[in-house]
Design a protein around this motif. Structure first.
Motif, PDB file in Angstrom:
ATOM      1  N   TYR A 133      14.299  42.789  21.401  1.00  0.00           N
ATOM      2  CA  TYR A 133      14.253  42.007  20.169  1.00  0.00           C
ATOM      3  C   TYR A 133      12.904  41.933  19.542  1.00  0.00           C
ATOM      4  O   TYR A 133      12.680  42.521  18.509  1.00  0.00           O
ATOM      5  N   TYR A 134      11.939  41.245  20.138  1.00  0.00           N
ATOM      6  CA  TYR A 134      10.751  40.894  19.395  1.00  0.00           C
ATOM      7  C   TYR A 134       9.597  41.862  19.468  1.00  0.00           C
ATOM      8  O   TYR A 134       8.840  41.935  18.527  1.00  0.00           O
ATOM      9  N   CYS A 135       9.349  42.497  20.624  1.00  0.00           N
ATOM     10  CA  CYS A 135       8.039  43.057  20.864  1.00  0.00           C
ATOM     11  C   CYS A 135       7.945  44.506  20.509  1.00  0.00           C
ATOM     12  O   CYS A 135       8.811  45.267  20.808  1.00  0.00           O
ATOM     13  N   SER A 136       6.845  44.884  19.936  1.00  0.00           N
ATOM     14  CA  SER A 136       6.648  46.253  19.570  1.00  0.00           C
ATOM     15  C   SER A 136       5.166  46.537  19.497  1.00  0.00           C
ATOM     16  O   SER A 136       4.419  45.794  18.926  1.00  0.00           O
ATOM     17  N   ASN A 137       4.718  47.626  20.109  1.00  0.00           N
ATOM     18  CA  ASN A 137       3.310  47.988  20.094  1.00  0.00           C
ATOM     19  C   ASN A 137       3.188  49.485  19.916  1.00  0.00           C
ATOM     20  O   ASN A 137       3.943  50.228  20.472  1.00  0.00           O
ATOM     21  N   VAL A 138       2.197  49.905  19.158  1.00  0.00           N
ATOM     22  CA  VAL A 138       2.071  51.323  18.908  1.00  0.00           C
ATOM     23  C   VAL A 138       0.623  51.738  18.781  1.00  0.00           C
ATOM     24  O   VAL A 138      -0.193  50.964  18.358  1.00  0.00           O
ATOM     25  N   PHE A 139       0.274  52.984  19.128  1.00  0.00           N
ATOM     26  CA  PHE A 139      -1.062  53.489  18.885  1.00  0.00           C
ATOM     27  C   PHE A 139      -0.993  54.991  18.726  1.00  0.00           C
ATOM     28  O   PHE A 139       0.008  55.609  18.994  1.00  0.00           O
ATOM     29  N   SER A 140      -2.077  55.637  18.252  1.00  0.00           N
ATOM     30  CA  SER A 140      -2.031  57.060  17.994  1.00  0.00           C
ATOM     31  C   SER A 140      -2.787  57.849  19.034  1.00  0.00           C
ATOM     32  O   SER A 140      -3.679  57.352  19.675  1.00  0.00           O
ATOM     33  N   ASP A 141      -2.422  59.118  19.151  1.00  0.00           N
ATOM     34  CA  ASP A 141      -3.036  59.982  20.136  1.00  0.00           C
ATOM     35  C   ASP A 141      -2.853  61.408  19.656  1.00  0.00           C
ATOM     36  O   ASP A 141      -2.216  61.648  18.660  1.00  0.00           O
ATOM     37  N   LEU A 144       4.094  43.474  17.011  1.00  0.00           N
ATOM     38  CA  LEU A 144       5.025  42.481  16.486  1.00  0.00           C
ATOM     39  C   LEU A 144       4.913  41.141  17.189  1.00  0.00           C
ATOM     40  O   LEU A 144       4.716  41.070  18.404  1.00  0.00           O
ATOM     41  N   ASN A 145       5.065  40.102  16.402  1.00  0.00           N
ATOM     42  CA  ASN A 145       5.171  38.735  16.885  1.00  0.00           C
ATOM     43  C   ASN A 145       4.010  38.346  17.790  1.00  0.00           C
ATOM     44  O   ASN A 145       2.872  38.676  17.494  1.00  0.00           O
ATOM     45  N   ASP A 146       4.272  37.692  18.900  1.00  0.00           N
ATOM     46  CA  ASP A 146       3.178  37.204  19.748  1.00  0.00           C
ATOM     47  C   ASP A 146       2.988  38.069  20.988  1.00  0.00           C
ATOM     48  O   ASP A 146       2.485  37.610  22.007  1.00  0.00           O
ATOM     49  N   ALA A 147       3.394  39.334  20.931  1.00  0.00           N
ATOM     50  CA  ALA A 147       3.255  40.223  22.084  1.00  0.00           C
ATOM     51  C   ALA A 147       1.786  40.345  22.485  1.00  0.00           C
ATOM     52  O   ALA A 147       0.950  40.753  21.682  1.00  0.00           O
ATOM     53  N   PRO A 148       1.443  39.988  23.730  1.00  0.00           N
ATOM     54  CA  PRO A 148       0.037  40.051  24.169  1.00  0.00           C
ATOM     55  C   PRO A 148      -0.430  41.467  24.417  1.00  0.00           C
ATOM     56  O   PRO A 148       0.365  42.368  24.679  1.00  0.00           O
ATOM     57  N   THR A 168      -3.926  47.330  14.285  1.00  0.00           N
ATOM     58  CA  THR A 168      -4.327  47.317  12.882  1.00  0.00           C
ATOM     59  C   THR A 168      -3.558  46.251  12.111  1.00  0.00           C
ATOM     60  O   THR A 168      -4.123  45.538  11.289  1.00  0.00           O
ATOM     61  N   MET A 169      -2.267  46.150  12.394  1.00  0.00           N
ATOM     62  CA  MET A 169      -1.429  45.144  11.744  1.00  0.00           C
ATOM     63  C   MET A 169      -0.530  44.500  12.778  1.00  0.00           C
ATOM     64  O   MET A 169      -0.138  45.137  13.741  1.00  0.00           O
ATOM     65  N   ARG A 170      -0.216  43.244  12.539  1.00  0.00           N
ATOM     66  CA  ARG A 170       0.744  42.545  13.391  1.00  0.00           C
ATOM     67  C   ARG A 170       1.784  41.883  12.500  1.00  0.00           C
ATOM     68  O   ARG A 170       1.460  41.008  11.689  1.00  0.00           O
ATOM     69  N   PHE A 171       3.041  42.293  12.629  1.00  0.00           N
ATOM     70  CA  PHE A 171       4.137  41.664  11.898  1.00  0.00           C
ATOM     71  C   PHE A 171       4.548  40.389  12.633  1.00  0.00           C
ATOM     72  O   PHE A 171       4.634  40.364  13.856  1.00  0.00           O
ATOM     73  N   PHE A 172       4.840  39.341  11.884  1.00  0.00           N
ATOM     74  CA  PHE A 172       5.251  38.084  12.500  1.00  0.00           C
ATOM     75  C   PHE A 172       6.033  37.265  11.494  1.00  0.00           C
ATOM     76  O   PHE A 172       6.091  37.558  10.305  1.00  0.00           O
ATOM     77  N   TYR A 173       6.672  36.220  11.980  1.00  0.00           N
ATOM     78  CA  TYR A 173       7.269  35.182  11.147  1.00  0.00           C
ATOM     79  C   TYR A 173       6.888  33.862  11.811  1.00  0.00           C
ATOM     80  O   TYR A 173       6.390  33.865  12.951  1.00  0.00           O
ATOM     81  N   GLU A 195       8.156  31.359  13.482  1.00  0.00           N
ATOM     82  CA  GLU A 195       8.582  31.031  14.841  1.00  0.00           C
ATOM     83  C   GLU A 195       7.960  31.946  15.891  1.00  0.00           C
ATOM     84  O   GLU A 195       7.934  31.606  17.079  1.00  0.00           O
ATOM     85  N   SER A 196       7.479  33.105  15.483  1.00  0.00           N
ATOM     86  CA  SER A 196       6.908  34.047  16.450  1.00  0.00           C
ATOM     87  C   SER A 196       5.382  34.078  16.396  1.00  0.00           C
ATOM     88  O   SER A 196       4.752  34.862  17.102  1.00  0.00           O
ATOM     89  N   ALA A 197       4.797  33.229  15.563  1.00  0.00           N
ATOM     90  CA  ALA A 197       3.348  33.240  15.388  1.00  0.00           C
ATOM     91  C   ALA A 197       2.644  32.564  16.561  1.00  0.00           C
ATOM     92  O   ALA A 197       3.112  31.560  17.097  1.00  0.00           O
ATOM     93  N   SER A 198       1.503  33.122  16.927  1.00  0.00           N
ATOM     94  CA  SER A 198       0.641  32.505  17.928  1.00  0.00           C
ATOM     95  C   SER A 198      -0.374  31.625  17.197  1.00  0.00           C
ATOM     96  O   SER A 198      -0.933  32.040  16.173  1.00  0.00           O
ATOM     97  N   TYR A 199      -0.616  30.433  17.690  1.00  0.00           N
ATOM     98  CA  TYR A 199      -1.481  29.500  16.952  1.00  0.00           C
ATOM     99  C   TYR A 199      -2.889  30.062  16.765  1.00  0.00           C
ATOM    100  O   TYR A 199      -3.584  29.733  15.807  1.00  0.00           O
ATOM    101  N   ASN A 200      -3.323  30.948  17.684  1.00  0.00           N
ATOM    102  CA  ASN A 200      -4.637  31.571  17.574  1.00  0.00           C
ATOM    103  C   ASN A 200      -4.488  33.089  17.647  1.00  0.00           C
ATOM    104  O   ASN A 200      -4.521  33.663  18.734  1.00  0.00           O
ATOM    105  N   PRO A 201      -4.306  33.770  16.504  1.00  0.00           N
ATOM    106  CA  PRO A 201      -4.124  35.223  16.501  1.00  0.00           C
ATOM    107  C   PRO A 201      -5.271  35.981  17.148  1.00  0.00           C
ATOM    108  O   PRO A 201      -5.092  37.102  17.631  1.00  0.00           O
ATOM    109  N   GLY A 202      -6.445  35.384  17.183  1.00  0.00           N
ATOM    110  CA  GLY A 202      -7.603  36.056  17.755  1.00  0.00           C
ATOM    111  C   GLY A 202      -7.469  36.335  19.242  1.00  0.00           C
ATOM    112  O   GLY A 202      -8.173  37.183  19.785  1.00  0.00           O
TER     113      GLY A 202
END
Length: 303
Positions: free
Chosen positions: A26-34, A115-119, A132-137, A139-146
């Motif tokens: 459902y929520y988590c998605s991470n990607v990078f290039s190579d 995506l969302n709050d995936a660590p 580079t970008m993080r999609f969220f809404y 309910e899925s936001a982390s209070y401290n994105p940093g």
């Protein structure tokens, strides 16, 4: 989830974009290039995808698109902005003054998106470390994105409902928070850098639903509406911005057990998806079609 365009040196070494999505069920998605794999053109990848979307399609809403130019929308959120114009006016008045970073606009690059709050920290070997970008809404936001992002990471709101825009407006203007209208309490304090906030154009969610999943945009009155997950949305965006999309940790388990975890972190299980507005079986079929057509490639074995 991640979107990348190979650099010039990469093109000389058998170019490949490594798109890394960490998203389970459902929520988590991470990607990078190579630099590995085979470059695939848009027409080769997915002939059934909408043809009028390209890498030049504008990802984020801009103030001038709605208040100085003709940009009428016949649909309400999550597929259009009808009825949400005033909320958008206030949100974009604060967030739309910032230019799109060069690493996204530059045709030689393809940004990484999560995506969302995936660590990220502690999971780098599996999910990469670039965001580079993080999609969220809300309910899925982390209070401290940093805590999970780099200093330059863009925080991209995917608005599913008016309350999502209202939440962001209240944060931006430090107004009294309205807690009603959310299936899970969103952060009442959100420590995001205002200059890094963007709002995704609902056009992308509309096309994900209509072209990729082919789900009804106007369900019958007694039917529960079905919307794409942020994960499948991220895949669709990647397909329109990357030559090759590699995903890992993304899929839907064959097991029907309600105890099956849906993230690579935390304790949420399939039970939490029981009454959601998503059709996971349908999305699993769409992912299988994408995989069979060579549009997406899995980096790790999946169930």
């Amino acid at each position: 989830m991640c979107v990348h365009r190979p650099a010039a040196w990469c093109l000389r070494l058998l170019p490949v974009l490594l798109f890394f999505i960490s998203f389970v069920t459902y929520y988590c998605s991470n990607v990078f290039s190579d630099c590995s794999g085979i470059e695939v053109t848009q027409s080769q990848k997915c002939p059934f995808l909408v043809k009028n979307i390209s890498r030049r399609t504008q990802l984020f809403l801009k103030l001038e698109d709605f208040f100085w130019r003709e940009h009428l929308s016949k649909l309400a959120l999550p597929y259009g902005i009808k009825g949400s114009e005033l909320l958008l006016l206030k949100v974009l008045a604060v967030t739309a003054n910032y230019q799109v970073p060069a690493n996204i606009e530059n045709v030689e690059l393809c940004p990484c998106l999560r995506l969302n709050d995936a660590p990220v920290r502690g999971y780098e070997e599996d999910v990469g470390n670039k965001t580079t970008m993080r999609f969220f809404y809300p309910e899925s936001a982390s209070y401290n994105p940093g805590l999970h992002n780099e200093p330059g990471t863009l925080m991209v709101l995917v608005p599913f409902k008016q309350q999502d825009l209202r939440w962001l407006k209240e944060i931006l203007y430090n107004e009294k928070r309205v807690r009603k209208g959310f299936w899970k309490p969103p952060p009442q304090i959100w420590l995001a850098d205002v200059s890094k906030i963007r709002v995704l154009d609902p056009h992308f969610l509309h096309q994900t639903a209509d072209r990729l999943l082919q789900i009804p945009l106007h369900p019958k009155s007694k039917q529960q509406p079905v919307h794409p997950t942020t994960g499948i949305l991220a895949v669709f965006v990647a397909l329109n911005y990357c030559d090759v999309v590699h995903i890992a940790g993304f899929g839907y388990p064959n097991s029907k057990s309600q105890r099956h975890p849906i993230h690579y972190y935390g304790y949420d299980t399939m039970k939490s998806m029981k009454n959601s507005y998503h059709d996971l079986n349908h999305e699993a079929e769409a992912l299988k079609k994408l995989e069979d057509s060579g549009a997406i490639l899995y980096l790790h074995p999946h169930l």
